[in-house]
Design an enzyme around this catalytic site. Structure first.
Site, PDB file in Angstrom:
ATOM      1  N   ASN A 105      -7.414  16.544 -16.736  1.00 28.04           N
ATOM      2  CA  ASN A 105      -7.185  17.737 -15.926  1.00 28.04           C
ATOM      3  C   ASN A 105      -7.230  17.346 -14.449  1.00 28.04           C
ATOM      4  OD1 ASN A 105      -6.627  20.421 -15.717  1.00 28.04           O
ATOM      5  ND2 ASN A 105      -8.720  21.127 -16.094  1.00 28.04           N
ATOM      6  N   TYR A 129     -15.447  14.703 -14.548  1.00 26.04           N
ATOM      7  CA  TYR A 129     -15.809  15.558 -15.690  1.00 26.04           C
ATOM      8  C   TYR A 129     -15.171  15.011 -16.973  1.00 26.04           C
ATOM      9  CZ  TYR A 129     -16.216  20.010 -18.321  1.00 26.04           C
ATOM     10  OH  TYR A 129     -16.495  20.983 -19.255  1.00 26.04           O
ATOM     11  N   LYS A 183     -17.058  13.686 -20.260  1.00 28.68           N
ATOM     12  CA  LYS A 183     -16.842  14.344 -21.557  1.00 28.68           C
ATOM     13  C   LYS A 183     -16.228  13.372 -22.578  1.00 28.68           C
ATOM     14  CE  LYS A 183     -18.426  18.477 -20.561  1.00 28.68           C
ATOM     15  NZ  LYS A 183     -19.679  18.945 -21.174  1.00 28.68           N
TER      16      LYS A 183
END
Ligand code: NAP
Length: 247
Positions: A148, A154, A158
């Protein structure tokens, strides 16, 4: 009451997905150790569970801090002497495109979303191993595989959860401890309320089911993975995204 007698720690259980998970596990009979960053949210969610007849106690702590996690697990050992289910849910977002990302932005995301999982899983495992039964479920994200813009840190954290899950599952399988992850897509919480209406409607338009998920959609899967119905599932990542990342 499939989780009767089980002790479950839910990190970040004060709001959003964690709160729904804590309520769901409590409704199935588990005693909830309700962690959140703030005392206020940990206490409010615990009281909510008690008000509907469940068992919960607030244990506020910053799970990204090694010393805070040590203190948290000392308190858990003193109060319960065991832990059966660990739900690594606490997480944060701080979006910046890479060229604008400062060292401390990167470190903060890794500490909150990945180091916290290492710290809590290691501490929980020390209690689960002698029991020869345990469930570790960590909340990843579809950002781990879809990526993203603005989320290099992030997504790295993840994705790290998924590799961590696969490796730990191999380490603990012989002790009847399963380790799984869940990768949610767009779920309506305070975290995604920070997205603009335009961002959200663009995202929703790409979801085959046509709507954003709710925290309960994630809680249902955690409940299943926590139970004996999921005893033969380990090392997996379950995507819950309305079909957004079907490929
Ligand atoms: P949220 O609404 O922002 O709630 C986050 C919760 O985590 C809060 O209760 C917060 O505590 C707690 N928390 C944050 N940092 C913590 C720390 N260091 N120590 C202890 N608790 C901490 O987030 P959410 O949307 O429910 O997200 C939950 C998890 O799902 C996160 O890991 C997130 O990355 C993941 N996820 C969410 C979505 C989504 O669309 N919402 C999608 C994919 C993955 P306080 O309440 O005390 O502040």
């Amino acid at each position: 009451m499939t989780l009767e007698g089980k002790i479950a720690l839910v990190t970040g259980g004060g709001r959003g997905i964690g709160r729904a998970i804590a309520l769901q596990l409590a409704s199935e009979g588990a005693s909830i150790i309700l962690n959140s960053l703030t005392s206020q949210n940990a206490e409010t969610a615990s009281q909510e569970i008690r008000s509907i007849g469940g068992q919960a106690q607030a244990f506020p702590a910053d799970v990204s801090s090694p010393t805070a996690v040590k203190t948290l697990f000392e308190a858990i050992r003193k109060e319960y002497q065991r832990i059966d289910i660990l739900v690594n849910n606490a997480g944060i977002i701080r979006d910046h495109i890479l060229l604008k990302m400062q060292d401390n932005d990167w470190n903060e995301i890794l500490q909150n979303n990945l180091n916290s999982i290492f710290l809590c899983s290691r501490a929980a495992l020390r209690m689960m191993l002698p029991q020869r039964w345990g469930r570790i479920i960590s909340i990843s994200s579809i950002a781990a595989f879809a990526g993203n813009t603005g989320q290099t840190s992030y997504a790295a954290a993840k994705a790290g959860i998924i590799g961590f899950t696969r490796s730990l599952a191999r380490e603990t399988a012989r002790n009847n401890i399963t380790v799984n992850a869940i990768a949610p897509g767009l779920i309506e919480t305070d975290m995604t309320n920070s997205f603009s209406a335009k961002q959200k409607s663009e995202l929703v338009s790409r979801i085959p089911l046509g709507y954003a998920g709710t925290p309960q959609d994630v809680a249902e899967a955690v409940s299943f993975l926590s139970s004996d119905r999921a005893r033969y599932i380990t090392g997996q990542t379950l995507t819950i995204d309305g079909g957004l990342t079907i490929c």
